[in-house]
Design a protein around this motif. Structure first.
Motif, PDB file in Angstrom:
ATOM      1  N   THR A 199      21.678 -31.990  23.185  1.00  0.00           N
ATOM      2  CA  THR A 199      22.487 -30.875  23.689  1.00  0.00           C
ATOM      3  C   THR A 199      23.633 -30.539  22.744  1.00  0.00           C
ATOM      4  O   THR A 199      24.034 -29.381  22.637  1.00  0.00           O
ATOM      5  CB  THR A 199      23.059 -31.213  25.080  1.00  0.00           C
ATOM      6  OG1 THR A 199      23.710 -32.482  25.036  1.00  0.00           O
ATOM      7  CG2 THR A 199      21.969 -31.238  26.123  1.00  0.00           C
ATOM      8  N   LYS A 202      22.095 -28.493  20.071  1.00  0.00           N
ATOM      9  CA  LYS A 202      21.763 -27.186  20.645  1.00  0.00           C
ATOM     10  C   LYS A 202      22.999 -26.307  20.766  1.00  0.00           C
ATOM     11  O   LYS A 202      22.971 -25.117  20.406  1.00  0.00           O
ATOM     12  CB  LYS A 202      21.120 -27.366  22.020  1.00  0.00           C
ATOM     13  CG  LYS A 202      20.788 -26.057  22.721  1.00  0.00           C
ATOM     14  CD  LYS A 202      20.168 -26.310  24.082  1.00  0.00           C
ATOM     15  CE  LYS A 202      19.865 -24.995  24.805  1.00  0.00           C
ATOM     16  NZ  LYS A 202      19.262 -25.232  26.132  1.00  0.00           N
ATOM     17  N   ASN A 203      24.088 -26.869  21.253  1.00  0.00           N
ATOM     18  CA  ASN A 203      25.314 -26.091  21.415  1.00  0.00           C
ATOM     19  C   ASN A 203      25.847 -25.600  20.083  1.00  0.00           C
ATOM     20  O   ASN A 203      26.341 -24.471  19.971  1.00  0.00           O
ATOM     21  CB  ASN A 203      26.376 -26.939  22.131  1.00  0.00           C
ATOM     22  CG  ASN A 203      26.035 -27.215  23.576  1.00  0.00           C
ATOM     23  OD1 ASN A 203      25.227 -26.502  24.171  1.00  0.00           O
ATOM     24  ND2 ASN A 203      26.626 -28.247  24.149  1.00  0.00           N
TER      25      ASN A 203
END
Length: 214
Positions: A199, A202-203
């Motif tokens: 994540t 991804k961010n």
């Protein structure tokens, strides 16, 4: 408006808390909270629960690094259960899987409903590598990398990067695809070793995409 005084705790002073991922909408886990853990969650922004087995407050991820950043907290109409919507770092289950709810039965096959499972191959690969780190298997190449440590992993990253460059200079894409796959695998091994969650990558990519648009 959310008020702790409105919550109907059971005889042990606890209330069940359902945890849901804000992005995938997957139900990740079920835990219990008391007034103290709810207050800590509200104060820190990270999911904090009460362990019935240890009879103690515990912050999710305090030992694994797989924290849950809480985006919203609410209670149901009867005020006797809580829903936490979180951004999951790493995996939610102590067994190394994305969600604690991985076993199930499909009561209506025509609906093609399956038990909760991972959103992508990358998440599945990350979970598998993380599981191998937590539960080593003799003869496993992934276990071998973790046993050798960060220097060996970094050496493999360098080797695979060079092989990607060489493959890109050759005709066709078959070799290039193979070498990029090797590089991605070793990059995820590095991420698990350093405690970097998918994540987080991804961010960062989402932010980079927004910059490209602007």
């Amino acid at each position: 408006m959310f008020k702790i005084n409105n919550i109907r705790f059971n005889e042990q002073g606890l209330v069940p808390a359902i945890v849901q991922d804000t992005q995938t909408k997957d139900v990740l886990m079920l835990a219990y909270m008391n007034e103290e853990s709810i207050n800590q969650t509200l104060e820190t922004g990270f999911a904090t629960f009460f362990s019935r087995s240890r009879q103690a407050i515990w912050k999710k991820g305090e030992t694994s690094g797989h924290f849950q950043s809480v985006k919203s907290i609410s209670y149901d109409c009867d005020q006797d259960s809580i829903l936490l919507q979180v951004e999951q770092v790493g995996v939610a289950c102590h067994t190394g899987t994305w969600s604690c709810f991985t076993e199930g039965v499909n009561l209506d096959p025509s609906l093609k409903i399956q038990p909760v499972k991972n959103e992508s191959l990358l998440i599945d690969l990350y979970e598998t590598i993380n599981e191998r780190k937590n539960n080593p298997i003799e003869g496993s190449y992934t276990t071998y990398l973790f046993n050798k440590g960060i220097d060996k992993i970094l050496k493999k990253i360098g080797e695979e990067s060079s092989e990607v460059i060489i493959a890109a200079k050759n005709e066709g894409t078959e070799e290039l695809i193979y070498e990029i796959s090797d590089l991605v695998y070793h990059a995820i091994v590095l991420m698990v070793e350093k405690g970097v969650a998918l994540t987080e990558i991804k961010n960062t990519l989402v932010n980079r995409k927004e910059k490209i648009k602007s």
